[in-house]
Design a protein around this motif. Sequence first.
Motif, mmCIF file in Angstrom:
data_model
loop_
_atom_site.group_PDB
_atom_site.id
_atom_site.type_symbol
_atom_site.label_atom_id
_atom_site.label_comp_id
_atom_site.label_asym_id
_atom_site.label_seq_id
_atom_site.Cartn_x
_atom_site.Cartn_y
_atom_site.Cartn_z
ATOM 1 N N UNK A 85 0.823 -1.206 0.000
ATOM 2 C CA UNK A 85 0.000 0.000 0.000
ATOM 3 C C UNK A 85 0.859 1.258 0.000
ATOM 4 N N UNK A 86 2.003 1.193 0.657
ATOM 5 C CA UNK A 86 2.913 2.350 0.657
ATOM 6 C C UNK A 86 3.419 2.660 -0.747
ATOM 7 N N UNK A 87 3.478 1.642 -1.605
ATOM 8 C CA UNK A 87 3.933 1.862 -2.983
ATOM 9 C C UNK A 87 2.961 2.726 -3.766
ATOM 10 N N UNK A 88 1.700 2.767 -3.345
ATOM 11 C CA UNK A 88 0.698 3.524 -4.083
ATOM 12 C C UNK A 88 0.445 4.918 -3.552
ATOM 13 N N UNK A 89 1.155 5.308 -2.491
ATOM 14 C CA UNK A 89 0.964 6.653 -1.934
ATOM 15 C C UNK A 89 1.593 7.683 -2.862
ATOM 16 N N UNK A 90 0.903 8.776 -3.169
ATOM 17 C CA UNK A 90 1.484 9.817 -4.037
ATOM 18 C C UNK A 90 2.794 10.345 -3.468
ATOM 19 N N UNK A 91 3.714 10.651 -4.361
ATOM 20 C CA UNK A 91 5.044 11.064 -3.923
ATOM 21 C C UNK A 91 5.025 12.378 -3.146
ATOM 22 N N UNK A 92 4.041 13.231 -3.411
ATOM 23 C CA UNK A 92 3.992 14.501 -2.697
ATOM 24 C C UNK A 92 3.707 14.289 -1.211
ATOM 25 N N UNK A 93 3.005 13.189 -0.880
ATOM 26 C CA UNK A 93 2.758 12.865 0.531
ATOM 27 C C UNK A 93 4.077 12.534 1.222
ATOM 28 N N UNK A 94 4.948 11.817 0.512
ATOM 29 C CA UNK A 94 6.273 11.547 1.060
ATOM 30 C C UNK A 94 7.035 12.854 1.277
ATOM 31 N N UNK A 95 6.855 13.808 0.362
ATOM 32 C CA UNK A 95 7.517 15.092 0.527
ATOM 33 C C UNK A 95 7.056 15.822 1.770
ATOM 34 N N UNK A 96 5.755 15.826 2.027
ATOM 35 C CA UNK A 96 5.221 16.465 3.222
ATOM 36 C C UNK A 96 5.669 15.728 4.486
ATOM 37 N N UNK A 97 5.717 14.392 4.405
ATOM 38 C CA UNK A 97 6.187 13.609 5.547
ATOM 39 C C UNK A 97 7.663 13.894 5.822
ATOM 40 N N UNK A 98 8.465 13.977 4.743
ATOM 41 C CA UNK A 98 9.878 14.307 4.913
ATOM 42 C C UNK A 98 10.075 15.691 5.512
ATOM 43 N N UNK A 99 9.226 16.638 5.114
ATOM 44 C CA UNK A 99 9.288 17.984 5.677
ATOM 45 C C UNK A 99 9.015 17.950 7.176
ATOM 46 N N UNK A 100 7.984 17.194 7.574
ATOM 47 C CA UNK A 100 7.621 17.143 8.991
ATOM 48 C C UNK A 100 8.648 16.376 9.826
ATOM 49 N N UNK A 101 9.159 15.251 9.283
ATOM 50 C CA UNK A 101 10.046 14.388 10.066
ATOM 51 C C UNK A 101 11.504 14.840 10.016
ATOM 52 N N UNK A 102 12.055 14.957 8.815
ATOM 53 C CA UNK A 102 13.487 15.213 8.685
ATOM 54 C C UNK A 102 13.844 16.700 8.794
ATOM 55 N N UNK A 103 13.089 17.537 8.068
ATOM 56 C CA UNK A 103 13.424 18.963 8.049
ATOM 57 C C UNK A 103 13.110 19.613 9.387
ATOM 58 N N UNK A 104 11.901 19.356 9.914
ATOM 59 C CA UNK A 104 11.466 20.022 11.141
ATOM 60 C C UNK A 104 11.653 19.149 12.377
ATOM 61 N N UNK A 105 11.218 17.878 12.307
ATOM 62 C CA UNK A 105 11.287 17.015 13.478
ATOM 63 C C UNK A 105 12.709 16.721 13.928
ATOM 64 N N UNK A 106 13.543 16.265 13.011
ATOM 65 C CA UNK A 106 14.942 15.956 13.335
ATOM 66 C C UNK A 106 15.861 17.154 13.161
ATOM 67 N N UNK A 107 15.285 18.278 12.742
ATOM 68 C CA UNK A 107 16.029 19.538 12.617
ATOM 69 C C UNK A 107 17.216 19.428 11.656
ATOM 70 N N UNK A 108 17.028 18.670 10.566
ATOM 71 C CA UNK A 108 18.081 18.562 9.561
ATOM 72 C C UNK A 108 18.046 19.725 8.573
#
Length: 282
Positions: free
Chosen positions: A106-129
């Motif tokens: 099911x993760x294979x079918x998630x739109x790539x922009x959702x991964x972008x928003x998740x990366x923004x929340x987790x890596x950019x802001x959450x982990x402060x990278x």
Amino acid sequence: MMKGLNKFFEWFVLIFCTGTVLLFLGVIILDIIIKGWPAISWEFISQTPTKAMTSGGIFPAIFGTILLTLLTALFCIPFGVSCAIYLNEYAEETNLTRIIRASIRNLSGIPSIIYGLFGLALFVQGLNLGTSMVSAGLTLGLLSLPYIITTTEEALRRIPNSTREAALGVGATQFESIKDVVLPSALPGILTGVVLTLSRAAGETAPILFTGVAFFITGNSGQLNQEFMALPYHLYMLSTQHQAIEQVRPLAYGTALILIVVVFLLSLTAFYIRYKYSKNDR
């Protein structure tokens, strides 16, 4: 008579559908080549953009795309292959493993922009990278994981159980049989899936849009903790957002042609690896 007629229609439909797809693909690629080839030169490949991106080259975007793809491979290949090995070789067939496999697919079918928003929340802001190549590489690594896990598990399933039993029968442990027998036999399929997944990741725009890509960077653009340029985003900006779209249109087609060549070379590498290892197995 009826069986031969059915066979004829099956081949006719197959050839017709394949030919139609190849025709449209050929028209698109031919159009890009015709319009992009005049912009291709050594200066275009090796120099940096100048004059508000209306002239110069795209070397920082090429370099950023290659480095980002390598980072993505570094993050997703070890974890993805290890997960597939565990699911196929060690995990028992339970409801939990079925749920895990279904979730991965099911993760294979998630739109790539959702991964972008998740990366923004987790890596950019959450982990402060911050917005950086590391954040973008981790995001693309997450996007690539379901494909690598699925293709690796399918490659492992093609290895007959008799191969594993033969290795265990001569005294090898389960780990040794996997390392020395199963993985080498499944390597062509694993590498093919990995390279094709990375070629797809190299052409993604949405996941890196929120996590680190920039339209233009001066100075050193190869630092992992800073923003970077990439071919997909560069092409998007030249085609839709530039203030002088008509003036930079040849550069946009040239960038598209370079991106197609990069993806084609990655795909060609996958086919070569598969052919080489398949030939060695005979």
